[in-house]
Motif scaffolding. Structure first.
Motif, PDB file in Angstrom:
ATOM      1  N   THR A  47      -9.245 -15.711 -34.727  1.00 30.25           N
ATOM      2  CA  THR A  47      -8.245 -15.019 -34.120  1.00 30.25           C
ATOM      3  C   THR A  47      -6.938 -15.458 -34.770  1.00 30.25           C
ATOM      4  O   THR A  47      -5.879 -15.240 -34.131  1.00 30.25           O
ATOM      5  CB  THR A  47      -8.213 -15.705 -32.614  1.00 30.25           C
ATOM      6  OG1 THR A  47      -8.128 -17.203 -32.676  1.00 30.25           O
ATOM      7  CG2 THR A  47      -9.396 -15.449 -31.766  1.00 30.25           C
TER       8      THR A  47
ATOM      9  N   GLU B  76     -15.585  -5.743 -30.446  1.00 30.61           N
ATOM     10  CA  GLU B  76     -14.314  -5.683 -30.333  1.00 30.61           C
ATOM     11  C   GLU B  76     -13.800  -6.499 -29.078  1.00 30.61           C
ATOM     12  O   GLU B  76     -14.369  -5.995 -28.122  1.00 30.61           O
ATOM     13  CB  GLU B  76     -14.005  -4.095 -30.291  1.00 30.61           C
ATOM     14  CG  GLU B  76     -14.761  -3.390 -31.627  1.00 30.61           C
ATOM     15  CD  GLU B  76     -14.846  -1.849 -31.269  1.00 30.61           C
ATOM     16  OE1 GLU B  76     -13.590  -1.305 -31.253  1.00 30.61           O
ATOM     17  OE2 GLU B  76     -15.970  -1.481 -30.946  1.00 30.61           O
TER      18      GLU B  76
ATOM     19  N   ASP C 156      -6.933  -6.306 -30.925  1.00 34.70           N
ATOM     20  CA  ASP C 156      -6.654  -6.158 -32.352  1.00 34.70           C
ATOM     21  C   ASP C 156      -6.181  -7.495 -33.064  1.00 34.70           C
ATOM     22  O   ASP C 156      -6.104  -7.577 -34.252  1.00 34.70           O
ATOM     23  CB  ASP C 156      -5.384  -5.203 -32.465  1.00 34.70           C
ATOM     24  CG  ASP C 156      -5.466  -3.900 -32.108  1.00 34.70           C
ATOM     25  OD1 ASP C 156      -6.742  -3.464 -32.307  1.00 34.70           O
ATOM     26  OD2 ASP C 156      -4.429  -3.353 -31.773  1.00 34.70           O
TER      27      ASP C 156
ATOM     28  N   HIS D 286     -11.118 -10.663 -34.849  1.00 37.77           N
ATOM     29  CA  HIS D 286     -11.979  -9.931 -35.779  1.00 37.77           C
ATOM     30  C   HIS D 286     -13.307 -10.781 -35.715  1.00 37.77           C
ATOM     31  O   HIS D 286     -13.307 -11.914 -35.599  1.00 37.77           O
ATOM     32  CB  HIS D 286     -11.463  -9.984 -37.088  1.00 37.77           C
ATOM     33  CG  HIS D 286     -12.336  -9.543 -38.037  1.00 37.77           C
ATOM     34  ND1 HIS D 286     -13.075  -8.405 -38.162  1.00 37.77           N
ATOM     35  CD2 HIS D 286     -13.225 -10.394 -39.254  1.00 37.77           C
ATOM     36  CE1 HIS D 286     -14.130  -8.197 -39.106  1.00 37.77           C
ATOM     37  NE2 HIS D 286     -13.961  -9.268 -39.778  1.00 37.77           N
TER      38      HIS D 286
ATOM     39  N   THR E  13     -14.592  -4.966 -43.791  1.00 35.05           N
ATOM     40  CA  THR E  13     -13.991  -3.590 -43.023  1.00 35.05           C
ATOM     41  C   THR E  13     -15.164  -2.859 -42.476  1.00 35.05           C
ATOM     42  O   THR E  13     -16.193  -3.247 -43.024  1.00 35.05           O
ATOM     43  CB  THR E  13     -13.078  -3.176 -43.788  1.00 35.05           C
ATOM     44  OG1 THR E  13     -13.609  -2.468 -45.057  1.00 35.05           O
ATOM     45  CG2 THR E  13     -11.814  -3.949 -44.169  1.00 35.05           C
ATOM     46  N   TYR E  14     -14.799  -2.030 -41.697  1.00 29.92           N
ATOM     47  CA  TYR E  14     -15.893  -1.032 -41.196  1.00 29.92           C
ATOM     48  C   TYR E  14     -15.194   0.361 -41.185  1.00 29.92           C
ATOM     49  O   TYR E  14     -14.092   0.604 -40.855  1.00 29.92           O
ATOM     50  CB  TYR E  14     -16.106  -1.295 -39.597  1.00 29.92           C
ATOM     51  CG  TYR E  14     -16.489  -2.745 -39.299  1.00 29.92           C
ATOM     52  CD1 TYR E  14     -17.600  -3.320 -39.635  1.00 29.92           C
ATOM     53  CD2 TYR E  14     -15.359  -3.658 -39.039  1.00 29.92           C
ATOM     54  CE1 TYR E  14     -17.811  -4.555 -39.295  1.00 29.92           C
ATOM     55  CE2 TYR E  14     -15.351  -5.167 -38.713  1.00 29.92           C
ATOM     56  CZ  TYR E  14     -16.668  -5.347 -38.855  1.00 29.92           C
ATOM     57  OH  TYR E  14     -17.041  -6.755 -38.698  1.00 29.92           O
TER      58      TYR E  14
ATOM     59  N   ARG F  28     -20.372  -1.017 -43.119  1.00 28.36           N
ATOM     60  CA  ARG F  28     -19.729  -2.382 -43.403  1.00 28.36           C
ATOM     61  C   ARG F  28     -19.185  -2.341 -44.956  1.00 28.36           C
ATOM     62  O   ARG F  28     -20.032  -2.016 -45.815  1.00 28.36           O
ATOM     63  CB  ARG F  28     -20.648  -3.608 -43.218  1.00 28.36           C
ATOM     64  CG  ARG F  28     -20.896  -3.844 -41.727  1.00 28.36           C
ATOM     65  CD  ARG F  28     -21.737  -5.166 -41.406  1.00 28.36           C
ATOM     66  NE  ARG F  28     -22.292  -5.485 -40.304  1.00 28.36           N
ATOM     67  CZ  ARG F  28     -21.246  -6.031 -39.381  1.00 28.36           C
ATOM     68  NH1 ARG F  28     -20.145  -6.709 -39.802  1.00 28.36           N
ATOM     69  NH2 ARG F  28     -21.870  -6.417 -38.179  1.00 28.36           N
TER      70      ARG F  28
ATOM     71  N   GLY G 210     -11.520  -3.818 -38.878  1.00 29.95           N
ATOM     72  CA  GLY G 210     -11.673  -4.995 -39.496  1.00 29.95           C
ATOM     73  C   GLY G 210     -10.504  -5.878 -40.028  1.00 29.95           C
ATOM     74  O   GLY G 210      -9.375  -5.765 -39.255  1.00 29.95           O
ATOM     75  N   GLU G 211     -10.561  -6.558 -41.076  1.00 33.59           N
ATOM     76  CA  GLU G 211      -9.875  -7.278 -41.582  1.00 33.59           C
ATOM     77  C   GLU G 211      -8.654  -6.536 -42.340  1.00 33.59           C
ATOM     78  O   GLU G 211      -7.466  -7.196 -42.740  1.00 33.59           O
ATOM     79  CB  GLU G 211      -9.849  -8.396 -42.393  1.00 33.59           C
ATOM     80  CG  GLU G 211     -10.905  -9.478 -41.743  1.00 33.59           C
ATOM     81  CD  GLU G 211     -11.707 -10.663 -42.438  1.00 33.59           C
ATOM     82  OE1 GLU G 211     -10.852 -11.625 -42.572  1.00 33.59           O
ATOM     83  OE2 GLU G 211     -12.735 -10.141 -43.027  1.00 33.59           O
TER      84      GLU G 211
ATOM     85  N   SER H 153     -12.247   0.315 -34.960  1.00 31.27           N
ATOM     86  CA  SER H 153     -11.813  -1.197 -35.344  1.00 31.27           C
ATOM     87  C   SER H 153     -12.135  -1.649 -36.752  1.00 31.27           C
ATOM     88  O   SER H 153     -13.198  -1.865 -37.095  1.00 31.27           O
ATOM     89  CB  SER H 153     -12.517  -2.068 -34.276  1.00 31.27           C
ATOM     90  OG  SER H 153     -12.160  -1.766 -32.957  1.00 31.27           O
TER      91      SER H 153
END
Length: 284
Positions: free
Chosen positions: A251, A222, A225, A228, A111-112, A103, A79-80, A77
């Motif tokens: 969302t 999570e 998709d 976040h 983001t991850y 992170r 992230g953004e 996942s």
């Protein structure tokens, strides 16, 4: 000296020499050649020895990436921004055992993922006399984001060998993979989860605890998709072994009601332990 002792001694000598002089170990060392990707990263597959084969006879492999300074690749996942690393065999997606990610902030977005070097362990769907072929798709980002595809071929002789120099490295990354339902639990427990707030401004509140003191705990969430969750607000309570995490849901333009949805939570204690749990968010 017995034959087994001589063989063990020769393996030890090979490992030492390979470290000192960069010698190439024979094929049973279990690795594909490095693939270069525009000077942004190198990738390959590595194998482990028969000792790490599971009860179903599936060997433990890992996708390895060495990233140039500043470049990142992504968790399942991301992230953004970004796209996750995906592996497949015969067009069927492989279940990657993702280690706990880092992170990052990219273009002001959270983001991850992973930097420098990462090994993502996995087990192939099947093996045969010809070996296996694994396809990968992944994205790396720095000042720009670039997607890549790659294919790796491992001969059958490289799978389940008696010896692999990668066992220790792959095992170290396996220890970073959160324990799943049915595993020992790493001394971590998620006690409750609930949704608060109106649709469009909802929060997921998680109460969790550990056997030992929590140091820099974290919680990753999570749903799908379209949702976040940023870094949680954390309040450590009691004797320092319990914590409440409040995660704000984003969302997008179309608000989504999280109630009744399934959520995957990754609880990290800050001391190298983590668990992953799939839970149902209460419908009311």
């Amino acid at each position: 000296m017995t034959g087994n002792q001589l063989e063990t001694g020769m393996r030890s000598i090979l490992i030492v020499l390979s470290g000192l002089f960069g010698l190439t170990l024979p094929v049973q060392a279990g690795e594909t050649p490095w693939q270069e990707h525009l000077d942004m990263l190198q990738t390959r597959l590595v194998t482990t020895s028969a000792d790490m084969t599971n009860s179903d006879g599936k060997p433990l492999l890992a996708w390895e990436a060495k990233l140039a300074p500043g470049w990142k690749t992504y968790w399942r996942s991301p992230g953004e921004a970004g796209l996750p690393v995906r592996l497949s065999q015969d067009a069927a997606e492989i279940d990657i055992l993702f280690p706990v990610p880092e992170r990052f902030e990219l273009f002001g977005l959270e983001t991850y993922g992973y930097s420098h070097t990462v090994l993502l362990p996995f087990r192939p769907h099947s093996t045969n006399e010809a070996g296996i072929t694994v396809s990968a798709s992944f994205m790396v980002c720095k000042d720009i984001c670039v997607p890549f595809d790659a294919t790796y071929n491992l001969p059958a002789s490289a799978l389940g060998a008696d010896f692999s120099p990668h066992d220790i490295r792959v095992d170290a990354w396996m220890k970073k993979v959160p324990e799943r339902e049915g595993d020992a639990g790493a001394g971590l427990v998620i006690d409750s989860v609930r949704v608060t707030g109106p649709v469009g401004r909802q929060h997921v509140v998680v109460d969790a605890r550990a056997d030992a003191m929590l140091t820099a705990p974290d919680m990753l969430a999570e749903v799908n998709d379209m949702v976040h969750f940023g870094a949680p607000r954390i309040k450590i309570t009691g004797d320092g072994r319990s914590a409440r995490f409040v995660l704000s849901a984003m969302t997008g333009k179309k608000p989504m009601d999280l109630r009744g949805k399934q959520i995957r939570l990754t609880f990290i204690d800050g001391q190298g332990n983590a668990i992953e749990r799939m839970l149902d968010l209460p419908a009311k």
